[in-house]
Design a protein around this motif. Structure first.
Motif, PDB file in Angstrom:
ATOM      1  N   GLY A   1       0.831  -1.193   0.001  1.00  0.00           N
ATOM      2  CA  GLY A   1       0.157  -0.039   0.086  1.00  0.00           C
ATOM      3  C   GLY A   1       0.793   1.233  -0.067  1.00  0.00           C
ATOM      4  N   SER A   2       1.684   1.307   0.731  1.00  0.00           N
ATOM      5  CA  SER A   2       2.851   2.303   0.665  1.00  0.00           C
ATOM      6  C   SER A   2       3.676   2.546  -0.410  1.00  0.00           C
ATOM      7  CB  SER A   2       3.896   2.061   1.972  1.00  0.00           C
ATOM      8  OG  SER A   2       4.751   3.216   1.865  1.00  0.00           O
ATOM      9  N   PHE A   3       3.880   1.634  -1.067  1.00  0.00           N
ATOM     10  CA  PHE A   3       4.450   1.679  -2.354  1.00  0.00           C
ATOM     11  C   PHE A   3       3.569   2.421  -3.512  1.00  0.00           C
ATOM     12  CE2 PHE A   3       5.267  -0.509  -6.480  1.00  0.00           C
ATOM     13  CZ  PHE A   3       6.366   0.185  -7.036  1.00  0.00           C
ATOM     14  N   LEU A   4       2.247   1.899  -3.528  1.00  0.00           N
ATOM     15  CA  LEU A   4       1.501   2.128  -4.440  1.00  0.00           C
ATOM     16  C   LEU A   4       1.057   3.539  -4.119  1.00  0.00           C
ATOM     17  CD1 LEU A   4      -0.804  -0.895  -4.587  1.00  0.00           C
ATOM     18  CD2 LEU A   4       0.578   0.069  -6.433  1.00  0.00           C
ATOM     19  N   ARG A   5       0.902   4.239  -2.787  1.00  0.00           N
ATOM     20  CA  ARG A   5       0.726   5.390  -2.581  1.00  0.00           C
ATOM     21  C   ARG A   5       1.709   6.540  -3.194  1.00  0.00           C
ATOM     22  NH1 ARG A   5      -1.459   3.120   1.902  1.00  0.00           N
ATOM     23  NH2 ARG A   5       0.643   3.374   3.076  1.00  0.00           N
ATOM     24  N   GLU A   6       2.821   5.970  -2.999  1.00  0.00           N
ATOM     25  CA  GLU A   6       4.015   6.816  -3.647  1.00  0.00           C
ATOM     26  C   GLU A   6       3.954   6.835  -5.191  1.00  0.00           C
ATOM     27  OE1 GLU A   6       8.712   6.579  -3.716  1.00  0.00           O
ATOM     28  OE2 GLU A   6       7.689   5.709  -2.000  1.00  0.00           O
ATOM     29  N   VAL A   7       3.874   5.741  -5.795  1.00  0.00           N
ATOM     30  CA  VAL A   7       4.190   5.501  -7.186  1.00  0.00           C
ATOM     31  C   VAL A   7       2.824   5.589  -8.066  1.00  0.00           C
ATOM     32  CG1 VAL A   7       6.169   4.309  -6.887  1.00  0.00           C
ATOM     33  CG2 VAL A   7       4.242   2.829  -7.319  1.00  0.00           C
ATOM     34  N   ALA A   8       1.566   5.410  -7.527  1.00  0.00           N
ATOM     35  CA  ALA A   8       0.355   5.259  -8.383  1.00  0.00           C
ATOM     36  C   ALA A   8      -0.762   5.760  -7.803  1.00  0.00           C
ATOM     37  CB  ALA A   8       0.257   3.690  -8.445  1.00  0.00           C
ATOM     38  N   PRO A   9      -0.530   7.098  -7.251  1.00  0.00           N
ATOM     39  CA  PRO A   9      -1.777   7.681  -6.753  1.00  0.00           C
ATOM     40  C   PRO A   9      -2.950   7.896  -7.704  1.00  0.00           C
ATOM     41  CG  PRO A   9       0.175   9.196  -6.970  1.00  0.00           C
ATOM     42  CD  PRO A   9       0.549   7.944  -7.338  1.00  0.00           C
ATOM     43  N   GLY A  10      -3.992   7.437  -7.399  1.00  0.00           N
ATOM     44  CA  GLY A  10      -5.095   7.539  -8.197  1.00  0.00           C
ATOM     45  C   GLY A  10      -5.203   6.902  -9.549  1.00  0.00           C
ATOM     46  N   ARG A  11      -4.425   6.006  -9.655  1.00  0.00           N
ATOM     47  CA  ARG A  11      -4.107   5.197 -10.729  1.00  0.00           C
ATOM     48  C   ARG A  11      -4.724   3.702 -10.825  1.00  0.00           C
ATOM     49  NH1 ARG A  11       1.670   5.991 -12.752  1.00  0.00           N
ATOM     50  NH2 ARG A  11       0.799   5.135 -14.901  1.00  0.00           N
ATOM     51  N   ASP A  12      -5.007   3.531 -11.927  1.00  0.00           N
ATOM     52  CA  ASP A  12      -5.331   1.883 -12.195  1.00  0.00           C
ATOM     53  C   ASP A  12      -4.219   1.149 -12.728  1.00  0.00           C
ATOM     54  OD1 ASP A  12      -7.688   2.704 -11.317  1.00  0.00           O
ATOM     55  OD2 ASP A  12      -8.748   2.515 -13.258  1.00  0.00           O
ATOM     56  N   GLY A  13      -3.954  -0.138 -12.485  1.00  0.00           N
ATOM     57  CA  GLY A  13      -2.890  -1.025 -13.159  1.00  0.00           C
ATOM     58  C   GLY A  13      -2.730  -2.146 -12.521  1.00  0.00           C
ATOM     59  N   LEU A  14      -1.550  -2.893 -12.361  1.00  0.00           N
ATOM     60  CA  LEU A  14      -1.372  -4.174 -11.694  1.00  0.00           C
ATOM     61  C   LEU A  14      -0.218  -4.038 -10.785  1.00  0.00           C
ATOM     62  CD1 LEU A  14      -1.836  -6.385 -14.924  1.00  0.00           C
ATOM     63  CD2 LEU A  14      -3.356  -6.350 -12.901  1.00  0.00           C
ATOM     64  N   LEU A  15      -0.163  -4.542  -9.756  1.00  0.00           N
ATOM     65  CA  LEU A  15       0.971  -4.787  -8.839  1.00  0.00           C
ATOM     66  C   LEU A  15       1.508  -6.152  -8.967  1.00  0.00           C
ATOM     67  CD1 LEU A  15       2.978  -3.739  -6.807  1.00  0.00           C
ATOM     68  CD2 LEU A  15       1.396  -4.595  -4.936  1.00  0.00           C
ATOM     69  N   ASN A  16       2.436  -6.371  -9.413  1.00  0.00           N
ATOM     70  CA  ASN A  16       3.334  -7.631  -9.322  1.00  0.00           C
ATOM     71  C   ASN A  16       4.350  -7.613  -8.180  1.00  0.00           C
ATOM     72  OD1 ASN A  16       5.966  -9.561 -10.170  1.00  0.00           O
ATOM     73  ND2 ASN A  16       4.156 -10.327 -10.747  1.00  0.00           N
ATOM     74  N   VAL A  17       3.980  -8.683  -7.427  1.00  0.00           N
ATOM     75  CA  VAL A  17       4.755  -8.992  -6.092  1.00  0.00           C
ATOM     76  C   VAL A  17       5.723 -10.217  -6.432  1.00  0.00           C
ATOM     77  CG1 VAL A  17       4.997  -9.024  -3.510  1.00  0.00           C
ATOM     78  CG2 VAL A  17       2.926  -7.912  -4.608  1.00  0.00           C
ATOM     79  N   PHE A  18       7.205 -10.139  -6.299  1.00  0.00           N
ATOM     80  CA  PHE A  18       8.074 -11.332  -6.471  1.00  0.00           C
ATOM     81  C   PHE A  18       9.011 -11.355  -5.739  1.00  0.00           C
ATOM     82  CE2 PHE A  18      11.716 -12.844  -8.715  1.00  0.00           C
ATOM     83  CZ  PHE A  18      11.463 -14.127  -8.989  1.00  0.00           C
ATOM     84  N   THR A  19       9.395 -12.527  -5.279  1.00  0.00           N
ATOM     85  CA  THR A  19      10.471 -12.772  -4.242  1.00  0.00           C
ATOM     86  C   THR A  19      11.477 -13.954  -5.007  1.00  0.00           C
ATOM     87  OG1 THR A  19      11.146 -13.686  -1.980  1.00  0.00           O
ATOM     88  CG2 THR A  19       9.323 -14.520  -2.980  1.00  0.00           C
ATOM     89  N   PRO A  20      12.637 -13.260  -5.030  1.00  0.00           N
ATOM     90  CA  PRO A  20      13.814 -13.881  -6.123  1.00  0.00           C
ATOM     91  C   PRO A  20      14.541 -14.945  -4.976  1.00  0.00           C
ATOM     92  CG  PRO A  20      14.642 -11.908  -5.169  1.00  0.00           C
ATOM     93  CD  PRO A  20      13.183 -11.881  -4.760  1.00  0.00           C
TER      94      PRO A  20
END
Length: 140
Positions: free
Chosen positions: A28-47
């Motif tokens: 949520g914190s990441f999205l508030r910073e980089v995608a305020p008000g925007r629609d899209g997809l969040l990919n979460v990956f652990t290497p």
């Protein structure tokens, strides 16, 4: 076509016990910073070859139930051919085939579109590696 792609790696310390670590607030914190008000997809990956990601309810026992189910499905004993590390560590290498190392989630209006009780979690049964990375990538 998407307007932008933004990615960031976060570090997570899971400790020396098997863990279901809640990543929802970090997402949520990441999205508030980089995608305020925007629609899209969040990919979460652990290497990592011994960790996975899940979308489950936490705090009401489901996280403990998940670890208990994994214990039954993937016992920490000497049956595994992959034998380095702590006893039963071979099962940790099978975990990502059951709990995948990735999740792609909808983002609506800059926020994760999760169900009422859903959380994004890192599932880590590997007691030998307490430091994990998780890559968050927004496409929108």
């Amino acid at each position: 076509m998407a307007d932008s792609f933004t990615t960031r790696t976060i570090n997570v310390t899971t400790g020396s016990t098997e863990t279901v670590y809640d990543l929802t607030a970090a997402c949520g914190s990441f999205l508030r910073e980089v995608a305020p008000g925007r629609d899209g997809l969040l990919n979460v990956f652990t290497p990592h070859a011994t960790a996975g990601l899940a979308v489950i309810e936490t705090g009401a026992g489901s996280d403990h139930d998940l670890l208990a189910a994994l214990h039954q499905l993937l016992p920490a004993d000497d049956r595994w051919q992959h034998r380095h590390g702590s006893p039963g560590h071979g099962r940790d290498h099978v975990l990502p085939a059951i709990v995948p190392p990735h999740a792609t989630l909808p983002v609506i209006g800059g926020a994760l579109e999760l169900g009422t009780w859903q959380s994004v979690v890192l599932v880590d049964t590997n007691r030998d590696n307490p430091r994990r990375q998780v890559r968050l990538s927004f496409l929108g």
